[in-house]
Design a protein around this motif. Structure first.
Motif, short mmCIF file in Angstrom:
data_model
loop_
_atom_site.label_atom_id
_atom_site.label_comp_id
_atom_site.label_asym_id
_atom_site.label_seq_id
_atom_site.Cartn_x
_atom_site.Cartn_y
_atom_site.Cartn_z
N MET A 176 -20.77 57.29 -25.94
CA MET A 176 -20.07 56.12 -26.55
C MET A 176 -18.43 57.19 -26.77
O MET A 176 -17.84 56.63 -27.67
CB MET A 176 -20.28 55.66 -28.65
CG MET A 176 -22.29 55.34 -28.65
SD MET A 176 -20.88 53.23 -27.72
CE MET A 176 -20.00 52.44 -29.36
N ASP A 177 -18.95 58.00 -26.81
CA ASP A 177 -17.42 58.91 -26.75
C ASP A 177 -16.55 59.08 -25.41
O ASP A 177 -15.08 59.83 -26.29
CB ASP A 177 -17.80 60.50 -26.61
CG ASP A 177 -18.28 61.50 -27.85
OD1 ASP A 177 -18.26 60.33 -29.08
OD2 ASP A 177 -18.97 62.62 -27.91
N ASN A 178 -16.43 58.04 -24.77
CA ASN A 178 -16.02 57.80 -23.57
C ASN A 178 -15.03 56.60 -23.93
O ASN A 178 -14.15 55.97 -22.84
CB ASN A 178 -16.41 57.96 -22.17
CG ASN A 178 -17.78 58.98 -22.38
OD1 ASN A 178 -17.08 60.34 -22.56
ND2 ASN A 178 -18.05 59.20 -21.10
N TYR A 179 -15.36 55.77 -24.65
CA TYR A 179 -14.59 54.36 -24.73
C TYR A 179 -13.25 54.47 -26.03
O TYR A 179 -13.41 54.84 -26.78
CB TYR A 179 -15.29 53.11 -25.60
CG TYR A 179 -16.89 53.12 -24.41
CD1 TYR A 179 -16.26 52.65 -23.55
CD2 TYR A 179 -18.25 53.42 -25.05
CE1 TYR A 179 -17.58 52.58 -22.29
CE2 TYR A 179 -19.47 53.25 -24.51
CZ TYR A 179 -19.42 52.89 -23.31
OH TYR A 179 -20.08 53.12 -22.19
N LYS A 180 -12.17 53.52 -25.32
CA LYS A 180 -11.29 53.92 -26.30
C LYS A 180 -10.33 52.76 -26.26
O LYS A 180 -10.13 52.04 -24.99
CB LYS A 180 -10.74 54.78 -26.29
CG LYS A 180 -9.82 55.05 -24.61
CD LYS A 180 -8.71 56.73 -23.79
CE LYS A 180 -8.34 56.70 -22.33
NZ LYS A 180 -8.00 58.00 -22.50
N LEU A 181 -9.45 52.57 -27.06
CA LEU A 181 -8.04 51.39 -27.41
C LEU A 181 -7.04 51.39 -26.99
O LEU A 181 -6.44 52.50 -27.76
CB LEU A 181 -8.86 50.45 -28.57
CG LEU A 181 -7.78 49.47 -28.63
CD1 LEU A 181 -8.55 48.41 -27.58
CD2 LEU A 181 -8.62 48.89 -29.98
N LEU A 182 -6.20 51.70 -26.77
CA LEU A 182 -4.45 51.23 -26.89
C LEU A 182 -4.33 52.47 -26.22
O LEU A 182 -3.40 53.70 -27.01
CB LEU A 182 -4.06 51.05 -27.70
CG LEU A 182 -4.01 49.49 -27.23
CD1 LEU A 182 -3.60 48.43 -28.36
CD2 LEU A 182 -3.23 48.81 -26.14
N ASN A 183 -4.98 53.83 -25.84
CA ASN A 183 -5.11 55.13 -25.32
C ASN A 183 -4.94 55.85 -27.43
O ASN A 183 -4.60 57.01 -27.68
CB ASN A 183 -3.15 55.75 -25.38
CG ASN A 183 -3.52 55.60 -23.99
OD1 ASN A 183 -4.31 55.95 -22.59
ND2 ASN A 183 -2.30 54.38 -22.71
#
Length: 452
Positions: A176-183
């Motif tokens: 879960m720490d690897n997911y991101k949105l728009l940097n």
């Protein structure tokens, strides 16, 4: 039995260049259903973890699976096939299962590979449960709906009408720490609140898989899951991935009211149809934490919108972006260049039109006919498909030409579109003030991806 789900290496989201890396919700839902029924399950999201092929193989060895279930989209199918072959070599007695959008509509093609045993067609949660239970009990696979194997294609399984029967996705099995949105430097996750879309745009593969009937989760279930994300995963940002989150205005208001009533402090974004927005609903969404809307613009030509069954107008597009600016909600405009009716002039017109809309960000995709869509069938029958390599179906590579524009023309226009939009001094100044470093990361990612 041990079941391992795999998101193959090197298959990051098609929007990774925009700083978007999303969890594979489909795998997490299927894993949750199997866990609920007391099976031993794990997920290898090799893509989000940036695994090399050697690292993937090592992880797979450690899981020692009986069944290996691999997800695939059209542009990632080659990586999925490579994953299946390596998996079969490592575990020759294992059962290799493949599912997802591309396998659903191209199962005959995949069954030609000796290292693929079974293909799942359609929504996989209860198909995989039926399949695993049947395998464990040495039952008759031909009785399992929604699969294909050998020369057998079983009847389709019914769509899941009551989405509240599904457990929350098994996010504890994901990195879960690897997911991101728009940097953005915040912990994020995705959610769905519905499946199916009555609008039926001709290019949409999601509607082809999930059907035209809108199936809705309960308000309680949606907000319960939001609380679960915050309490158990420290999530700060949520992206709702429904085909169109805002299609039912009354329901959006109810969701927002429940978020506000429970005093949930989380930022979120969603997909939205331009004809489903007004100032009142945006004020309520903003109050409940909404900061970003992803909206389909597609084209500045009304005829092209009509041709793809968009069921909206240019004027409604303009009004939606105007009201979002007034309510200070970030917008992402999704644009498609190179539809069959596009000309040199119409593409230039569309690029200028998007600039005038003043969205926060814009994605200029090239028309891509995905298997299973009406658009694919239309251009296939007219012999318009010029590229057969599935790995090129990324929205960045040209696949079809138009009445005036060659493949080379379309690639050039896409590059010009990104440059014209992102390199304007007025745009850079405005966005640097509002988004700061996020913008710089996003622009760099866009150009690195397009120019490659």
């Amino acid at each position: 039995m041990k079941i391992t789900f795999v998101n193959p290496p090197q298959t990051a989201s098609k929007y990774k260049f925009m700083g978007v890396i999303a969890p594979p919700l489909g795998l997490a839902y299927m894993a949750a259903v199997l866990e609920e029924n007391h099976f031993s399950v794990n997920i290898i999201d090799a893509s989000a973890s940036d695994m090399t092929w050697e690292e993937f193989e090592e992880n797979l060895k450690n899981s020692n699976p009986d069944i290996i279930a691999i997800t695939a989209l059209t542009p990632t199918i080659e990586k999925a096939l490579k994953t299946a072959k390596k998996s079969k070599n490592l575990f020759p007695d294992s059962i290799i299962v493949m599912g997802g959008y591309h396998p659903t509509f191209n199962f005959e093609e995949l069954l030609n590979y000796e290292f693929i045993d079974i293909v799942i067609r359609g929504e996989g949660e209860y198909i995989i449960l039926d399949l695993v239970q049947t395998i464990e009990n040495h039952g008759d696979l031909s009785k399992v709906k929604g699969i294909a194997f050998d020369n057998i294609v079983t009847p389709e399984r019914e769509l899941i009408m009551d989405l509240d029967l599904l457990p929350f996705p098994a996010r504890h099995l994901l990195p879960m720490d690897n997911y991101k949105l728009l940097n953005m430097d915040t912990k994020m996750s995705t959610m769905i609140t519905s499946r199916g879309c009555p609008m039926q745009c001709s290019f949409c593969s999601s509607a082809s898989l999930h059907g035209s009937k809108l199936r809705l989760r309960s308000i309680k279930g949606i907000v319960d899951e939001m609380e679960d994300l915050i309490e158990n995963f420290n999530i700060e940002t949520i992206a709702f991935m429904d085909d169109t989150f805002t299609i039912n205005k009354k329901r959006v208001i109810e969701i927002c009211d429940e978020i506000i009533r429970r005093n949930i402090k989380v930022l979120w974004g969603c997909t939205a149809r331009v004809d489903s927005l007004n100032a009142d609903i945006l004020k309520k969404m903003r109050e409940a934490g909404c900061i970003t809307l992803f909206m389909g613009v597609e084209s500045a030509e009304q005829q092209i919108l009509d041709d793809v069954n968009k069921k909206t107008t240019i004027e409604k597009v303009q009004e939606a972006f105007k009201v979002c600016r007034e309510e200070k909600i970030r917008t992402i405009a999704s644009v498609v260049l190179g539809m069959p009716g596009d000309t040199h002039e119409s593409i230039k017109k569309t690029v200028d039109f998007v600039k005038d809309l003043k969205p926060s960000y814009a994605i200029f995709s090239l028309a891509t006919p995905y298997p299973g869509t009406k658009f694919y069938q239309q251009v296939f029958e007219k012999n318009m498909i010029k590229v057969k390599d599935w790995s090129k179906y990324t929205l960045i590579s040209p696949i079809i030409d138009t009445i005036e524009c060659s493949l080379d023309d379309l690639k050039k226009y896409q590059t010009i579109a990104f440059c014209k939009f992102y390199l304007r001094p007025s745009y850079l100044l405005r966005q640097l003030i509002t988004d700061g470093p996020i913008l710089l990361k996003t622009i760099w990612g866009v150009f690195r991806h397009v120019l490659s």
